[in-house]
Design a protein around this motif. Structure first.
Motif, PDB file in Angstrom:
ATOM      1  N   ASN A   1       0.836  -1.194   0.000  1.00 58.64           N
ATOM      2  CA  ASN A   1       0.000   0.000   0.000  1.00 58.64           C
ATOM      3  C   ASN A   1       0.873   1.246   0.000  1.00 58.64           C
ATOM      4  OD1 ASN A   1       0.924   0.285   2.636  1.00 58.64           O
ATOM      5  ND2 ASN A   1      -0.996  -0.371   3.576  1.00 58.64           N
TER       6      ASN A   1
ATOM      7  N   GLN B   1       3.353  -0.976   3.387  1.00 57.43           N
ATOM      8  CA  GLN B   1       3.028  -2.179   4.143  1.00 57.43           C
ATOM      9  C   GLN B   1       2.660  -3.315   3.195  1.00 57.43           C
ATOM     10  OE1 GLN B   1      -0.150  -0.288   6.293  1.00 57.43           O
ATOM     11  NE2 GLN B   1       1.094  -0.023   8.137  1.00 57.43           N
TER      12      GLN B   1
ATOM     13  N   ILE C   1       0.525  -6.129   1.815  1.00 54.80           N
ATOM     14  CA  ILE C   1      -0.916  -6.351   1.834  1.00 54.80           C
ATOM     15  C   ILE C   1      -1.291  -7.370   0.757  1.00 54.80           C
ATOM     16  CG2 ILE C   1      -1.489  -4.038   2.701  1.00 54.80           C
ATOM     17  CD1 ILE C   1      -2.182  -3.364  -0.281  1.00 54.80           C
TER      18      ILE C   1
END
Length: 222
Positions: free
Chosen positions: A22, A26, A28
């Motif tokens: 993201n 991070q 994801i």
């Protein structure tokens, strides 16, 4: 895949979830919305970036990867996570030894150094688009985009992310080869912006010039 299982990119289907990043860096899961381009029978020049982790990342020279040189942001031991290290998308053809790519590790994206660069020809080219515009390829984080800056491609392709069934693929059309119509129109927009010096673009035939002048590439087996 989000579970960490590997799936060949030529078997990827719309609606599946893959590992991505993201905006905060991070790790994801992101949904595959469709394909910008799919050329299963085309042989093309590729760069393979070998990481200290053992991952070998093969991409076209004009494809974008998330890269950092680390500098003084960590002690250089590749333990920094993407969320704590400044990074930006760089064309694969511009990556150098000592640059760091990002690999999933312990639920985070961690910097890992490039220790080898090789050149060759491979069969097949697949460019999936995810909800977040990024994807883990060959174990490293890459942008879904090529040739033009990530921010520009991501902005222009916003309609395709909202209406992928109309502007990209359906269950029935996803196996069709070729550059999709909407991305082809945006490519022409990008080329126009590059001509008037609004943005810089990395042309796919730049890698051919490497072959022609530097002789990095072996002759393709046809």
């Amino acid at each position: 895949m989000p579970s960490g299982d590997l799936i060949p990119i030529n078997r990827l289907r719309i609606g599946q979830y893959v590992q991505a990043a993201n905006e905060e860096g991070q790790l994801i899961s992101s949904k595959v919305l469709g394909f910008l381009d799919k050329r299963p029978n085309e042989t093309a020049p590729y760069i393979t970036l070998t990481l200290a982790s053992g991952h070998a990342v093969s991409l076209s020279a004009n494809h974008l990867l998330y890269v950092t040189a680390l500098n003084n942001s960590t002690d250089g031991n590749a333990e920094g996570s993407m969320s704590s290290i400044p990074s930006h998308p760089v064309y694969a053809g511009q990556v150098q030894l000592g640059h760091y790519l990002y690999i999933p590790m312990d639920g985070q994206l961690r910097a890992n150094p490039v220790v080898g660069i090789s050149y060759g020809f491979k069969l097949g080219a697949y460019v999936p688009l995810t909800e977040h515009g990024s994807i883990i390829v060959d174990g490293a984080l890459a942008s879904c985009y090529a040739s033009f800056p990530h921010w520009l491609s991501h902005a222009l392709l916003m309609p395709a992310r909202y209406f992928p069934e109309i502007l990209l693929d359906t269950e029935d059309s996803q196996d069709s080869p070729g550059l999709r119509t909407f991305p082809s129109i945006l490519k022409m927009v990008g080329q126009t912006l590059a001509k008037i010096k609004v943005v810089n673009n990395y042309k796919s035939n730049d890698i051919i010039r490497l072959y022609a002048f530097d002789k990095h590439f072996p002759s393709p087996s046809l």
